[in-house]
Design an enzyme around this catalytic site. Structure first.
Site, short mmCIF file in Angstrom:
data_model
loop_
_atom_site.label_atom_id
_atom_site.label_comp_id
_atom_site.label_asym_id
_atom_site.label_seq_id
_atom_site.Cartn_x
_atom_site.Cartn_y
_atom_site.Cartn_z
CB SER A 123 62.85 56.05 60.23
OG SER A 123 63.62 55.64 61.33
CE LYS B 144 66.25 57.29 60.84
NZ LYS B 144 66.43 55.84 61.00
CE1 TYR C 19 67.93 59.53 63.86
CE2 TYR C 19 67.82 58.57 66.06
CZ TYR C 19 67.70 58.45 64.69
OH TYR C 19 67.34 57.24 64.14
CE1 TYR D 143 64.83 51.93 59.28
CE2 TYR D 143 62.74 50.79 59.52
CZ TYR D 143 63.53 51.91 59.73
OH TYR D 143 63.01 52.98 60.37
CB VAL E 260 59.43 51.93 64.28
CG1 VAL E 260 60.58 51.19 63.61
CG2 VAL E 260 59.92 53.10 65.12
#
Length: 309
Positions: free
Chosen positions: A64, A67, A191, A243, A261
């Site tokens: 992530s 992103k 993605y 998160y 992660v």
């Protein structure tokens, strides 16, 4: 302040007895195979000095953290229009929650939870076939890192595709609200490949340096984004980058950051340095356990928290 390399050595010594703590991400089969007994950290200052300890040269799946780079690309394509499709608020829910998405009529809460990142990927795909969009992202990250050896781990991309049922659900749900414009399998193909970017702490610190230096890479002289946009990306990282552990991270570390992660965290000390840390074992909210500890120690020993010493 003590010499930065000495500070990193002191952090490494303090953390060493704990290396291996935390739980690797086992819902992606390939990530479940990663040895948790690894730790690396790299700090790249805006004047071009790099300081490293541990496994800082070992490539890992950034997941992530990618992103941040797709968000930067999407803002470059459609600017502030992006915020019609994605929010800018902390989620307070799991990163892959579908309940929140239904409650908010298919508009994801922020670009760093999975649904938001999938919508951002849809924006990046405009005018591209999936393969072209993946190529554009890889070229962009190589440009930021000033390193052509950055790659995408195809094995991890396949592993994510085979097990990404909840991401398919999120994307289809947004498609029903017309917030995904391309075919769902194409968007998710891109993605999953962006999440499978493989980089070392050293490479990641280089890629994030523009966020520490008002939107430009001081080592190459390349302008990436405006100072205003760099500031806004940092603000989103501070509020939403971990998160539903984002508040804890801001409280304990006080730096903009984005976790993945795979056990990596990219953190930014604005005007000072870009920091990358990696340790595969995760805490209960899916952030690197020892990576978070190391960044808390670094902020305490350098006074780099954006909130002061």
């Amino acid at each position: 302040m003590a010499d930065l390399q000495d500070i990193l050595y002191s952090i490494y010594r303090e953390i060493q007895p704990r290396i291996g703590e935390g739980k690797v991400a086992d819902y992606i089969p390939e990530l479940a195979k990663v040895d948790p007994r690894q730790f690396g950290m790299a700090v790249l200052t805006v004047d071009g000095k790099i300081y490293c300890v541990g496994d800082a040269d070992v490539a890992f799946s950034i997941q992530s953290i990618s992103k941040v780079f797709t968000l930067t690309l999407a803002l470059g394509k459609i600017g502030e229009g992006l915020w019609k499709r994605v929010g800018r608020e902390p989620s307070g829910s799991a990163f892959n929650s579908i309940v929140q998405l239904e409650h908010e009529a298919g508009i994801p809460r922020n670009p760093f939870i999975n649904a938001g990142a999938i919508a951002v990927t849809d924006v990046v795909m405009a005018g591209h076939e999936p393969r072209e969009a993946i190529g554009e992202l890889l070229r962009f990250v190589r440009y930021l890192a000033d390193d052509e050896s950055v790659t995408i781990d195809q094995t991890i991309a396949r592993s994510e595709t085979a097990t990404g049922f909840r991401n398919f659900a999120l994307a289809n749900f947004m498609k029903s609200y017309r917030n995904i414009q391309h075919p769902v399998d194409h968007v998710l193909g891109v993605y999953f490949h962006q999440c499978a970017l493989s980089m070392s702490c050293e490479q990641l610190a280089h890629a994030g340096l523009f966020l520490a230096a008002r939107g430009s890479n001081p080592l190459t002289g390349h302008s990436v984004v405006s100072p205003k946009r760099a500031r806004r990306i940092n603000a989103l990282m501070l509020m939403c980058g971990h998160y539903d552990g984002s508040g804890d991270f801001a409280y304990n570390v006080g730096l903009p950051g984005k976790s993945g992660v795979g056990g990596g965290i990219l953190a930014v000390a604005p005007g000072i340095a870009s920091i990358a840390v990696w340790s595969p074992g995760l805490n209960k909210v899916g952030n690197s356990l020892l990576g978070s500890v190391a960044l808390e120690l670094l902020a305490a020993r350098t006074g780099w928290s954006i909130f002061g010493d």
